[in-house]
Enzyme design. Structure first.
Site, PDB file in Angstrom:
ATOM      1  N   SER A 241       0.828  -1.225   0.000  1.00 37.27           N
ATOM      2  CA  SER A 241       0.000   0.000   0.000  1.00 37.27           C
ATOM      3  C   SER A 241       0.856   1.267   0.000  1.00 37.27           C
ATOM      4  O   SER A 241       0.539   2.234  -0.707  1.00 37.27           O
ATOM      5  CB  SER A 241      -0.979   0.004   1.174  1.00 37.27           C
ATOM      6  OG  SER A 241      -0.331  -0.287   2.387  1.00 37.27           O
ATOM      7  N   HIS A 318       5.596 -13.006   7.246  1.00 40.14           N
ATOM      8  CA  HIS A 318       5.833 -11.611   6.842  1.00 40.14           C
ATOM      9  C   HIS A 318       6.991 -11.551   5.863  1.00 40.14           C
ATOM     10  O   HIS A 318       7.925 -12.354   5.955  1.00 40.14           O
ATOM     11  CB  HIS A 318       6.138 -10.720   8.055  1.00 40.14           C
ATOM     12  CG  HIS A 318       5.901  -9.279   7.779  1.00 40.14           C
ATOM     13  ND1 HIS A 318       6.869  -8.472   7.210  1.00 40.14           N
ATOM     14  CD2 HIS A 318       4.812  -8.501   7.946  1.00 40.14           C
ATOM     15  CE1 HIS A 318       6.371  -7.259   7.069  1.00 40.14           C
ATOM     16  NE2 HIS A 318       5.125  -7.250   7.503  1.00 40.14           N
ATOM     17  N   ASP A 373      -2.370  -8.668  11.570  1.00 37.07           N
ATOM     18  CA  ASP A 373      -3.720  -9.097  11.209  1.00 37.07           C
ATOM     19  C   ASP A 373      -4.204 -10.306  11.999  1.00 37.07           C
ATOM     20  O   ASP A 373      -5.399 -10.594  12.016  1.00 37.07           O
ATOM     21  CB  ASP A 373      -3.773  -9.416   9.706  1.00 37.07           C
ATOM     22  CG  ASP A 373      -3.464  -8.194   8.875  1.00 37.07           C
ATOM     23  OD1 ASP A 373      -3.957  -7.108   9.229  1.00 37.07           O
ATOM     24  OD2 ASP A 373      -2.710  -8.311   7.892  1.00 37.07           O
TER      25      ASP A 373
HETATM   26  N1  NMX Z   1       1.006 -20.052   5.727  1.00 33.59           N
HETATM   27  C1  NMX Z   1       1.457 -20.977   4.855  1.00 33.59           C
HETATM   28  N2  NMX Z   1       2.523 -20.806   4.064  1.00 33.59           N
HETATM   29  C2  NMX Z   1       3.209 -19.670   4.202  1.00 33.59           C
HETATM   30  C3  NMX Z   1       2.841 -18.664   5.114  1.00 33.59           C
HETATM   31  C4  NMX Z   1       1.673 -18.893   5.884  1.00 33.59           C
HETATM   32  N3  NMX Z   1       1.213 -17.985   6.741  1.00 33.59           N
HETATM   33  N4  NMX Z   1       3.703 -17.651   5.026  1.00 33.59           N
HETATM   34  C5  NMX Z   1       4.609 -17.984   4.065  1.00 33.59           C
HETATM   35  N5  NMX Z   1       4.286 -19.203   3.563  1.00 33.59           N
HETATM   36  C6  NMX Z   1       4.924 -19.909   2.463  1.00 33.59           C
HETATM   37  C7  NMX Z   1       4.827 -19.060   1.211  1.00 33.59           C
HETATM   38  O1  NMX Z   1       3.540 -19.167   0.621  1.00 33.59           O
HETATM   39  C8  NMX Z   1       5.956 -19.609   0.371  1.00 33.59           C
HETATM   40  O2  NMX Z   1       5.536 -20.859  -0.159  1.00 33.59           O
HETATM   41  P1  NMX Z   1       5.949 -21.312  -1.659  1.00 33.59           P
HETATM   42  O3  NMX Z   1       7.446 -21.278  -1.676  1.00 33.59           O
HETATM   43  O4  NMX Z   1       5.355 -22.651  -1.781  1.00 33.59           O
HETATM   44  O5  NMX Z   1       5.348 -20.277  -2.572  1.00 33.59           O
HETATM   45  C9  NMX Z   1       7.029 -19.898   1.433  1.00 33.59           C
HETATM   46  O6  NMX Z   1       6.315 -20.044   2.688  1.00 33.59           O
HETATM   47  C10 NMX Z   1       8.080 -18.817   1.575  1.00 33.59           C
HETATM   48  O7  NMX Z   1       7.419 -17.590   1.801  1.00 33.59           O
HETATM   49  P2  NMX Z   1       8.104 -16.441   2.693  1.00 33.59           P
HETATM   50  O8  NMX Z   1       9.361 -16.053   1.996  1.00 33.59           O
HETATM   51  O9  NMX Z   1       8.211 -16.895   4.102  1.00 33.59           O
HETATM   52  O10 NMX Z   1       7.008 -15.293   2.676  1.00 33.59           O
HETATM   53  P3  NMX Z   1       6.802 -14.139   1.578  1.00 33.59           P
HETATM   54  O11 NMX Z   1       7.726 -13.031   1.899  1.00 33.59           O
HETATM   55  O12 NMX Z   1       6.839 -14.686   0.198  1.00 33.59           O
HETATM   56  O13 NMX Z   1       5.296 -13.723   1.872  1.00 33.59           O
HETATM   57  C11 NMX Z   1       3.432 -13.184   3.223  1.00 33.59           C
HETATM   58  C12 NMX Z   1       4.924 -12.997   3.023  1.00 33.59           C
HETATM   59  C13 NMX Z   1       2.945 -12.214   4.318  1.00 33.59           C
HETATM   60  C14 NMX Z   1       2.706 -12.851   1.929  1.00 33.59           C
HETATM   61  C15 NMX Z   1       3.155 -14.647   3.637  1.00 33.59           C
HETATM   62  O14 NMX Z   1       3.795 -14.935   4.864  1.00 33.59           O
HETATM   63  C16 NMX Z   1       1.674 -14.984   3.730  1.00 33.59           C
HETATM   64  O15 NMX Z   1       1.052 -15.311   2.705  1.00 33.59           O
HETATM   65  N6  NMX Z   1       1.055 -14.901   4.953  1.00 33.59           N
HETATM   66  C17 NMX Z   1      -0.363 -15.094   5.124  1.00 33.59           C
HETATM   67  C18 NMX Z   1      -1.129 -13.842   4.682  1.00 33.59           C
HETATM   68  C19 NMX Z   1      -0.948 -12.698   5.661  1.00 33.59           C
HETATM   69  O16 NMX Z   1      -1.059 -12.859   6.860  1.00 33.59           O
HETATM   70  N7  NMX Z   1      -0.695 -11.500   5.132  1.00 33.59           N
HETATM   71  C20 NMX Z   1      -0.657 -10.290   5.961  1.00 33.59           C
HETATM   72  C21 NMX Z   1       0.707  -9.605   5.989  1.00 33.59           C
HETATM   73  C22 NMX Z   1       0.650  -8.390   6.874  1.00 33.59           C
HETATM   74  N8  NMX Z   1      -0.174  -7.291   6.293  1.00 33.59           N
HETATM   75  O17 NMX Z   1      -1.050  -6.802   6.907  1.00 33.59           O
HETATM   76  O18 NMX Z   1       0.056  -6.903   5.150  1.00 33.59           O
HETATM   77  C1  MLT Z   2       2.072  -3.719   6.533  1.00 31.41           C
HETATM   78  O1  MLT Z   2       1.638  -3.269   7.605  1.00 31.41           O
HETATM   79  O2  MLT Z   2       2.184  -2.995   5.522  1.00 31.41           O
HETATM   80  C2  MLT Z   2       2.360  -5.178   6.437  1.00 31.41           C
HETATM   81  O3  MLT Z   2       2.862  -5.697   7.632  1.00 31.41           O
HETATM   82  C3  MLT Z   2       3.065  -5.620   5.198  1.00 31.41           C
HETATM   83  C4  MLT Z   2       4.493  -5.228   5.002  1.00 31.41           C
HETATM   84  O4  MLT Z   2       5.112  -4.521   5.775  1.00 31.41           O
HETATM   85  O5  MLT Z   2       5.037  -5.710   3.975  1.00 31.41           O
END
Ligand code: NMX
Ligand code: MLT
Length: 441
Positions: A241, A318, A373
Site C-alpha cells: 500500500s 511476513h 492481522d
Molecule cells: N502459511 C502458509 N505458508 C506460508 C505462510 C503462511 N502464513 N507464510 C509464508 N508461507 C509460504 C509461502 O507461501 C511460500 O511458499 P511457496 O514457496 O510454496 O510459494 C514460502 O512459505 C516462503 O514464503 P516467505 O518467503 O516466508 O514469505 P513471503 O515473503 O513470500 O510472503 C506473506 C509474506 C505475508 C505474503 C506470507 O507470509 C503470507 O502469505 N502470509 C499469510 C497472509 C498474511 O497474513 N498477510 C498479511 C501480511 C501483513 N499485512 O497486513 O500486510
Molecule cells: C504492513 O503493515 O504494511 C504489512 O505488515 C506488510 C508489510 O510490511 O510488507
C-alpha cells in the site's frame, strides 16, 4: 498559513538541504548488490526506496521516527481519561519529526474537524453501487468520487510552480484524512446497519469520532480505535500500500488518486485483507469443529488441513519481519487488559501457541510468527463488530496517516518519477550466455 504547515515546511527545507549535500558527497556510494533471484522474487531485501516516516527492523518491528510501538503508546499524547495514544499525534510525529505537545494535537484535531465535510455527491456515487459490494470497493469508490475536490489537481490544471507542490499535497492530505472516517462509516452503516447514518460529534478526537460514526460509543471501543489507528498507520515504504501510493504519486497523480491506488493494494489477501481472512478462518474452524474454544490439538489439525489444501494460514508470516509483530503484541496486551476471558481472543492466543511450530516444521516459511492481522479481528468481534469483510476499511483509514505523510514528504523533497528498469527472461538468458554485455541490452 496554519502553523502546522509552516513547521512542516521548515523541517522539509532542512532535510532537503541535507539530502542535497549527502548526494553531492556520497551519491555514487554503492549500497548493495542485486541478485537475479531478487528481481524474480518480489525484490526481497533490495533497498530501493526512501521513506522518511518509519523504518522496519526484522527483529524489533516498526519504528516511527525511531520510536517503537511500546514507546509510542507511552510517549504520544492521549485523549482525556484515555491510555492509548492519539493517531493525530502520530501523524504529527511522522510529519514534523517530534512528539507533539497536547496543544499541538488539539490544534491538529481542530484543523481536521474544520475540514471534515464530505459533499453529498460522494455519498450518492457510493449509493449507486450494489449494497453487497465489498466494503473496500465502496470505500475506494468514495475516495475516487472525492477526487473532484483535489486542490493539487485543480492547481496543476491551472498551472503552478513545482515549489508549491508540497503545499497542495498537504492541503489534500489534511482534507482526505479529515473526511475518510465519514466515507468509511458511511460504507459500514449502509452495508450493515440499513443505511442509518450516525452524525459526527465535533467534540471527539478523530478516532473516537470515527468509532461514534460507526455506531460504537463504548469508551473501550474508542480506545481500541485509537490504538488500531496508530499501529496500522505505517510500515516503512516497501509494503504494497505504501509503495503503490508512492509510485502513483510519483507521476504527480494527486493524493486522492495515489491513496486510492495504495488502498487497492491493501485490499489484497496477502496484505491488508488478511485481517478479514483471519476471522473468517477462525469462524470456519469453530463451525467445523463445533466448538467456540478449540484445543491446541484441534487447532493443529485444522492448520494442517488448511496447509494441505494449498492455502496459507492467514495472519502468519511476513515479507520482512522475523519475529512476532509488536503490533500483534500491543493488541494482545489490550486484550489481556480489557477482555482476558473472551473465548475468541483466547482462541487467537492458543493459535499463537500452536501455529509457529507447524509453520517452522515446513522448512520454507521464513517467518512463522503472527503479524498485525492475526489479532485485530478478535478485538473487534468482542465489541460486536462481527462483519469481518469490513475490517480492511479500518486498516485503510489508519494507513492514510502514513502513506499520505510520506506523499507530503515526497513532494516537499522533490522526489522524481519512479521508473525502474525491467528485463525479459530472454534478455536474462542472452546476458548469461554472454551474447550481450549488459543485462537488458
Ligand atoms: N502459511 C502458509 N505458508 C506460508 C505462510 C503462511 N502464513 N507464510 C509464508 N508461507 C509460504 C509461502 O507461501 C511460500 O511458499 P511457496 O514457496 O510454496 O510459494 C514460502 O512459505 C516462503 O514464503 P516467505 O518467503 O516466508 O514469505 P513471503 O515473503 O513470500 O510472503 C506473506 C509474506 C505475508 C505474503 C506470507 O507470509 C503470507 O502469505 N502470509 C499469510 C497472509 C498474511 O497474513 N498477510 C498479511 C501480511 C501483513 N499485512 O497486513 O500486510
Ligand atoms: C504492513 O503493515 O504494511 C504489512 O505488515 C506488510 C508489510 O510490511 O510488507
Amino acid at each position: 498559513m496554519e502553523e502546522f504547515k509552516v513547521k512542516f515546511k521548515e523541517q522539509a527545507d532542512k532535510l532537503g538541504a541535507e539530502i542535497k549535500t549527502l548526494l553531492q558527497e556520497h551519491g555514487n556510494t554503492v549500497i548493495g548488490e542485486t541478485t537475479l533471484a531478487q528481481i524474480y522474487q518480489g525484490m526481497r531485501g533490495m533497498t530501493a526506496l526512501v521513506s522518511e516516516t518509519s523504518l522496519l527492523d526484522a527483529q524489533d518491528g516498526i519504528r516511527f521516527r525511531r520510536r517503537s510501538i511500546p514507546e509510542l503508546r507511552e510517549q504520544l499524547p492521549k485523549a482525556k481519561g484515555g491510555t492509548e495514544p492519539l493517531p493525530e499525534a502520530l501523524f504529527y510525529l511522522m510529519m514534523i519529526g517530534e512528539i507533539p505537545s497536547e496543544e499541538d494535537v488539539e490544534n491538529l484535531s481542530a484543523i481536521l474537524q474544520r475540514r471534515s465535510h464530505v459533499p453529498t455527491y460522494v455519498f450518492d456515487t457510493m449509493k449507486a453501487l450494489p449494497r453487497d459490494t465489498h466494503p473496500m470497493t465502496q470505500f475506494v469508490v468514495g475516495v475516487m468520487a472525492l477526487q473532484a475536490e483535489s486542490v493539487f489537481a485543480k492547481r496543476y490544471a491551472a498551472g503552478f510552480s513545482k515549489k508549491e507542490y508540497w503545499e497542495a499535497t498537504l492541503e489534500d492530505t489534511l482534507n482526505l484524512i479529515a473526511r475518510l472516517p465519514h466515507i468509511a462509516a458511511f460504507v459500514y452503516r449502509r452495508k450493515y446497519k440499513g443505511g442509518k447514518a450516525v452524525q459526527p460529534d465535533g467534540m471527539l478526537d478523530w478516532a473516537a469520532n470515527f468509532a461514534h460514526m460507526l455506531g460504537y460509543d463504548n469508551e473501550e471501543f474508542k480506545e481500541l480505535m485509537r490504538l488500531y489507528m496508530v499501529i496500522h498507520a505505517d510500515h516503512e515504504g516497501g509494503n504494497v500500500s505504501a509503495h503503490a501510493t508512492h509510485l502513483v504519486g510519483s507521476a504527480l497523480s494527486d493524493p486522492y488518486l495515489s491513496y486510492a491506488a495504495g488502498m487497492n493494494g491493501l485490499a489484497g489477501p496477502l496484505h491488508g485483507l488478511a485481517n478479514q481472512e483471519v476471522i473468517k478462518w477462525i469462524f470456519e474452524m469453530q463451525k467445523e469443529l463445533n466448538t467456540e474454544a478449540p484445543t491446541a490439538e484441534q487447532i493443529a489439525e485444522y492448520v494442517k488441513k488448511t496447509l494441505g489444501e494449498g492455502k496459507v494460514v492467514p495472519g502468519y508470516g511476513h515479507a520482512v519481519l522475523r519475529q512476532t509483530d509488536p503490533r500483534f503484541t500491543a493488541q494482545m496486551e489490550f486484550g489481556k487488559k480489557h477482555m482476558p476471558d473472551d473465548p475468541l481472543v483466547n482462541t487467537v492466543w492458543r493459535i499463537y501457541e500452536t501455529v509457529p511450530g507447524i509453520l517452522q516444521s515446513l522448512g520454507k516459511v521464513k517467518n512463522p510468527w503472527p503479524n498485525v492481522d492475526a489479532h485485530s479481528g478478535a478485538l473487534l468481534v468482542h465489541y460486536g463488530m462481527e462483519e469481518y469483510e469490513y475490517y480492511t476499511v479500518l486498516f485503510a483509514v489508519s494507513r492514510a496517516l502514513g502513506v499520505l505523510s510520506s506523499l507530503c514528504w515526497d513532494r516537499a523533497l522533490g522526489m522524481p518519477l519512479e521508473r525502474p528498469k525491467s528485463v525479459t527472461t530472454a534478455a536474462v538468458k542472452r546476458w548469461l550466455n554472454k551474447e550481450v554485455e549488459n543485462l537488458g541490452d
